[in-house]
Design a protein around this motif. Structure first.
Motif, PDB file in Angstrom:
ATOM      1  N   ALA A  22      -2.950 -44.062  16.595  1.00  0.00           N
ATOM      2  CA  ALA A  22      -1.740 -43.245  16.705  1.00  0.00           C
ATOM      3  C   ALA A  22      -0.479 -44.085  16.500  1.00  0.00           C
ATOM      4  N   PHE A  23      -0.439 -45.274  17.096  1.00  0.00           N
ATOM      5  CA  PHE A  23       0.736 -46.130  16.943  1.00  0.00           C
ATOM      6  C   PHE A  23       0.866 -46.657  15.519  1.00  0.00           C
ATOM      7  N   ASN A  24      -0.246 -46.798  14.814  1.00  0.00           N
ATOM      8  CA  ASN A  24      -0.188 -47.236  13.420  1.00  0.00           C
ATOM      9  C   ASN A  24       0.204 -46.108  12.473  1.00  0.00           C
ATOM     10  N   GLN A  25      -0.018 -44.855  12.884  1.00  0.00           N
ATOM     11  CA  GLN A  25       0.295 -43.704  12.042  1.00  0.00           C
ATOM     12  C   GLN A  25       1.728 -43.205  12.219  1.00  0.00           C
ATOM     13  N   ARG A  26       2.252 -43.294  13.420  1.00  0.00           N
ATOM     14  CA  ARG A  26       3.548 -42.682  13.739  1.00  0.00           C
ATOM     15  C   ARG A  26       4.421 -43.641  14.531  1.00  0.00           C
ATOM     16  N   ARG A  27       5.716 -43.344  14.533  1.00  0.00           N
ATOM     17  CA  ARG A  27       6.695 -44.115  15.318  1.00  0.00           C
ATOM     18  C   ARG A  27       7.316 -43.275  16.425  1.00  0.00           C
ATOM     19  N   VAL A  28       7.348 -41.961  16.245  1.00  0.00           N
ATOM     20  CA  VAL A  28       7.937 -41.072  17.242  1.00  0.00           C
ATOM     21  C   VAL A  28       6.921 -40.883  18.376  1.00  0.00           C
ATOM     22  N   LEU A  29       7.366 -41.129  19.609  1.00  0.00           N
ATOM     23  CA  LEU A  29       6.451 -41.102  20.751  1.00  0.00           C
ATOM     24  C   LEU A  29       5.806 -39.735  20.965  1.00  0.00           C
ATOM     25  N   ASP A  30       6.551 -38.648  20.716  1.00  0.00           N
ATOM     26  CA  ASP A  30       5.974 -37.298  20.836  1.00  0.00           C
ATOM     27  C   ASP A  30       4.808 -37.114  19.871  1.00  0.00           C
ATOM     28  N   ASP A  31       4.957 -37.622  18.652  1.00  0.00           N
ATOM     29  CA  ASP A  31       3.885 -37.513  17.651  1.00  0.00           C
ATOM     30  C   ASP A  31       2.668 -38.330  18.057  1.00  0.00           C
ATOM     31  N   ILE A  32       2.908 -39.498  18.635  1.00  0.00           N
ATOM     32  CA  ILE A  32       1.809 -40.353  19.103  1.00  0.00           C
ATOM     33  C   ILE A  32       1.039 -39.642  20.205  1.00  0.00           C
ATOM     34  N   ALA A  33       1.761 -39.055  21.159  1.00  0.00           N
ATOM     35  CA  ALA A  33       1.116 -38.319  22.247  1.00  0.00           C
ATOM     36  C   ALA A  33       0.295 -37.149  21.707  1.00  0.00           C
ATOM     37  N   GLU A  34       0.826 -36.445  20.709  1.00  0.00           N
ATOM     38  CA  GLU A  34       0.115 -35.304  20.127  1.00  0.00           C
ATOM     39  C   GLU A  34      -1.194 -35.743  19.463  1.00  0.00           C
ATOM     40  N   ILE A  35      -1.172 -36.843  18.731  1.00  0.00           N
ATOM     41  CA  ILE A  35      -2.382 -37.350  18.081  1.00  0.00           C
ATOM     42  C   ILE A  35      -3.451 -37.662  19.123  1.00  0.00           C
ATOM     43  N   ILE A  36      -3.070 -38.356  20.186  1.00  0.00           N
ATOM     44  CA  ILE A  36      -4.026 -38.757  21.226  1.00  0.00           C
ATOM     45  C   ILE A  36      -4.581 -37.536  21.941  1.00  0.00           C
ATOM     46  N   LYS A  37      -3.716 -36.622  22.361  1.00  0.00           N
ATOM     47  CA  LYS A  37      -4.162 -35.407  23.059  1.00  0.00           C
ATOM     48  C   LYS A  37      -5.097 -34.578  22.196  1.00  0.00           C
ATOM     49  N   THR A  38      -4.726 -34.387  20.938  1.00  0.00           N
ATOM     50  CA  THR A  38      -5.542 -33.574  20.031  1.00  0.00           C
ATOM     51  C   THR A  38      -6.925 -34.188  19.841  1.00  0.00           C
ATOM     52  N   GLU A  39      -6.987 -35.493  19.679  1.00  0.00           N
ATOM     53  CA  GLU A  39      -8.279 -36.172  19.529  1.00  0.00           C
ATOM     54  C   GLU A  39      -9.161 -35.971  20.753  1.00  0.00           C
ATOM     55  N   PHE A  40      -8.583 -36.132  21.942  1.00  0.00           N
ATOM     56  CA  PHE A  40      -9.392 -36.002  23.153  1.00  0.00           C
ATOM     57  C   PHE A  40      -9.764 -34.542  23.444  1.00  0.00           C
ATOM     58  N   ASP A  41      -8.887 -33.603  23.130  1.00  0.00           N
ATOM     59  CA  ASP A  41      -9.254 -32.186  23.252  1.00  0.00           C
ATOM     60  C   ASP A  41     -10.428 -31.862  22.330  1.00  0.00           C
ATOM     61  N   THR A  42     -10.431 -32.443  21.146  1.00  0.00           N
ATOM     62  CA  THR A  42     -11.489 -32.185  20.168  1.00  0.00           C
ATOM     63  C   THR A  42     -12.806 -32.851  20.566  1.00  0.00           C
ATOM     64  N   MET A  43     -12.728 -34.096  20.960  1.00  0.00           N
ATOM     65  CA  MET A  43     -13.943 -34.868  21.236  1.00  0.00           C
ATOM     66  C   MET A  43     -14.555 -34.594  22.610  1.00  0.00           C
ATOM     67  N   TYR A  44     -13.713 -34.329  23.606  1.00  0.00           N
ATOM     68  CA  TYR A  44     -14.199 -34.232  24.987  1.00  0.00           C
ATOM     69  C   TYR A  44     -13.861 -32.900  25.655  1.00  0.00           C
ATOM     70  N   LEU A  45     -13.477 -31.925  24.882  1.00  0.00           N
ATOM     71  CA  LEU A  45     -13.138 -30.586  25.362  1.00  0.00           C
ATOM     72  C   LEU A  45     -11.841 -30.582  26.163  1.00  0.00           C
ATOM     73  N   PRO A  46     -11.070 -29.492  26.062  1.00  0.00           N
ATOM     74  CA  PRO A  46      -9.786 -29.388  26.762  1.00  0.00           C
ATOM     75  C   PRO A  46      -9.975 -29.359  28.280  1.00  0.00           C
ATOM     76  N   THR A  47      -8.991 -29.604  29.037  1.00  0.00           N
ATOM     77  CA  THR A  47      -7.601 -29.694  28.665  1.00  0.00           C
ATOM     78  C   THR A  47      -7.086 -31.086  29.010  1.00  0.00           C
ATOM     79  N   TRP A  48      -6.713 -31.849  27.977  1.00  0.00           N
ATOM     80  CA  TRP A  48      -6.170 -33.199  28.134  1.00  0.00           C
ATOM     81  C   TRP A  48      -4.650 -33.157  28.077  1.00  0.00           C
TER      82      TRP A  48
END
Length: 95
Positions: A22-48
């Motif tokens: 996430a840090f290598n893909q984006r610089r905006v902290l909100d975008d980084i948080a979204e990438i991480i949350k979306t990955e964990f919701d997908t891989m380990y089921l919501p709600t992260w």
């Protein structure tokens, strides 16, 4: 650097890898948080939930084995899961 965790070693490694990505893909902290949350919701089921920022203070309730707090340089990443209770919510009405 992992500061605190209640996750399996495998899930911790996935979190670190995801934060790195996430840090290598984006610089905006909100975008980084979204990438991480979306990955964990997908891989380990919501709600992260994911919070990314400097100078974080927190106190959260989380499911067992579903919490990690990482520092990526000077930026903190807090990731935790709560029970998905949308199916358990009782709607109240007033008459």
């Amino acid at each position: 650097m992992i500061k605190n965790s209640d996750m399996t070693d495998k899930m911790q490694q996935h979190a670190v890898d995801c934060v790195s990505f996430a840090f290598n893909q984006r610089r905006v902290l909100d975008d980084i948080a979204e990438i991480i949350k979306t990955e964990f919701d997908t891989m380990y089921l919501p709600t992260w939930h994911c919070v990314v920022g400097r100078g974080l203070g927190s106190y959260v309730t989380h499911e067992s084995k579903s919490f990690i707090f990482i520092y990526w340089g000077e930026v903190g990443v807090l990731l935790w899961r709560t029970e998905n209770q949308s199916a358990n919510i009782n709607m109240c009405s007033s008459e």
